[in-house]
Motif scaffolding. Structure first.
Motif, PDB file in Angstrom:
ATOM      1  N   UNK A  84       0.848  -1.192   0.000  1.00  0.00           N
ATOM      2  CA  UNK A  84       0.000   0.000   0.000  1.00  0.00           C
ATOM      3  C   UNK A  84       0.886   1.245   0.000  1.00  0.00           C
ATOM      4  N   UNK A  85       1.545   1.531  -1.132  1.00  0.00           N
ATOM      5  CA  UNK A  85       2.483   2.655  -1.184  1.00  0.00           C
ATOM      6  C   UNK A  85       1.769   3.992  -1.066  1.00  0.00           C
ATOM      7  N   UNK A  86       2.476   4.954  -0.468  1.00  0.00           N
ATOM      8  CA  UNK A  86       1.893   6.271  -0.244  1.00  0.00           C
ATOM      9  C   UNK A  86       2.626   7.360  -1.002  1.00  0.00           C
ATOM     10  N   UNK A  87       2.634   8.560  -0.430  1.00  0.00           N
ATOM     11  CA  UNK A  87       3.214   9.730  -1.078  1.00  0.00           C
ATOM     12  C   UNK A  87       4.739   9.696  -1.047  1.00  0.00           C
ATOM     13  N   UNK A  88       5.313  10.413  -2.013  1.00  0.00           N
ATOM     14  CA  UNK A  88       6.755  10.605  -2.089  1.00  0.00           C
ATOM     15  C   UNK A  88       7.124  11.948  -1.457  1.00  0.00           C
TER      16      UNK A  88
END
Length: 254
Positions: free
Chosen positions: A146-150
């Motif tokens: 569940x990747x998020x913001x950079x």
């Protein structure tokens, strides 16, 4: 002292500490080469630019407590990108140029960490990289599932944040990769009268090379950029970029 026909240009490395630069480097090509429209409200200290399809809105608004640049994309899935006041416009332009490219290369890099690893960035935290001088940190929040913001954060010392770039979780990876590739590029960034805009003048942190350049050449750099981006829509040969490297003569370093 430079002559009336020349101007003293400062070529600065590392590029992430070159200061914000001229916003026109982004706004003028978006309007003239990419067809973005702008409102006209001279009483407000801001710029609003809308893409031709009205799905993207670029806002430039001075805010001492938050990001100055924000690009919002309203299609599905929606995403955003924002940049602090001292983010070099050349890095932001790499992002907007990739976004407005009518025919992006099929083999465009999609790993935002790829260009950074190639120039010696090292692991930092659970899912991040740090520059060799430890002044820049790039990380992605969330988990692999569940990747998020950079976040790209530039700091001096322990607590002095210079600027930060943020990319929403759904920002296309190739756009983030375009930004990080520009960040990893060792090519100096040029500035005029840079002493008032650099976040630090410490010679142990930044290298400055002063070169006398013909005024007409400096003034033509933005026009050449506009023509180069416009050529993407017409198929004309691109215009070579100007002022990417200092000439090999009449220079002095500080």
């Amino acid at each position: 002292m430079p002559s009336l026909e020349n101007v003293e240009v400062d070529f600065i490395t590392p590029r992430h500490l070159a200061g914000g630069g001229d916003p026109a480097w982004i706004t003028v090509p978006l309007h003239r080469a990419c067809g973005w429209s702008h409102g006209d409200d001279p009483l407000m200290p801001r710029v609003l630019l809308s893409s031709p399809d009205q799905k993207a809105l670029l806002r430039l608004e001075p805010d001492p407590d938050d990001q100055w640049w924000t690009l919002q994309y309203a299609a599905e899935p929606a995403w955003y990108a924002s940049f602090g006041a001292r983010t070099p416009v050349e890095l932001i332009a790499a992002f907007t140029d990739a976004f407005t490219d009518p025919a992006p290369a099929a083999d465009a890099p999609c790993d935002p960490y790829g260009a950074l690893r190639q120039v010696g960035w090292t692991p930092d935290g659970d899912n991040g990289l740090a520059s060799p001088d430890k002044t820049v940190h790039v990380e992605r929040l969330g988990t692999p599932a569940d990747p998020g913001a950079w976040f790209v954060t530039v700091t001096l010392g322990t607590h002095q944040k210079v600027w930060q770039a943020r990319f929403g979780a759904h920002t296309p990876p190739y756009l983030v990769a375009a930004f990080t590739a520009a960040l990893a590029d060792p090519t100096p960034i040029h500035r005029i009268d840079s002493g008032r805009s650099l976040p630090t003048l410490d010679p142990d942190v930044v290298t400055r090379q002063f070169v006398e350049i013909p005024v007409v050449y400096v003034a033509g750099a933005l026009e050449g950029r506009v023509r180069s981006l416009a050529a993407r829509h017409t198929g004309a040969p691109p215009v070579p970029p100007a002022l990417r490297q200092p000439p090999p003569r009449h220079d002095r370093s500080r």
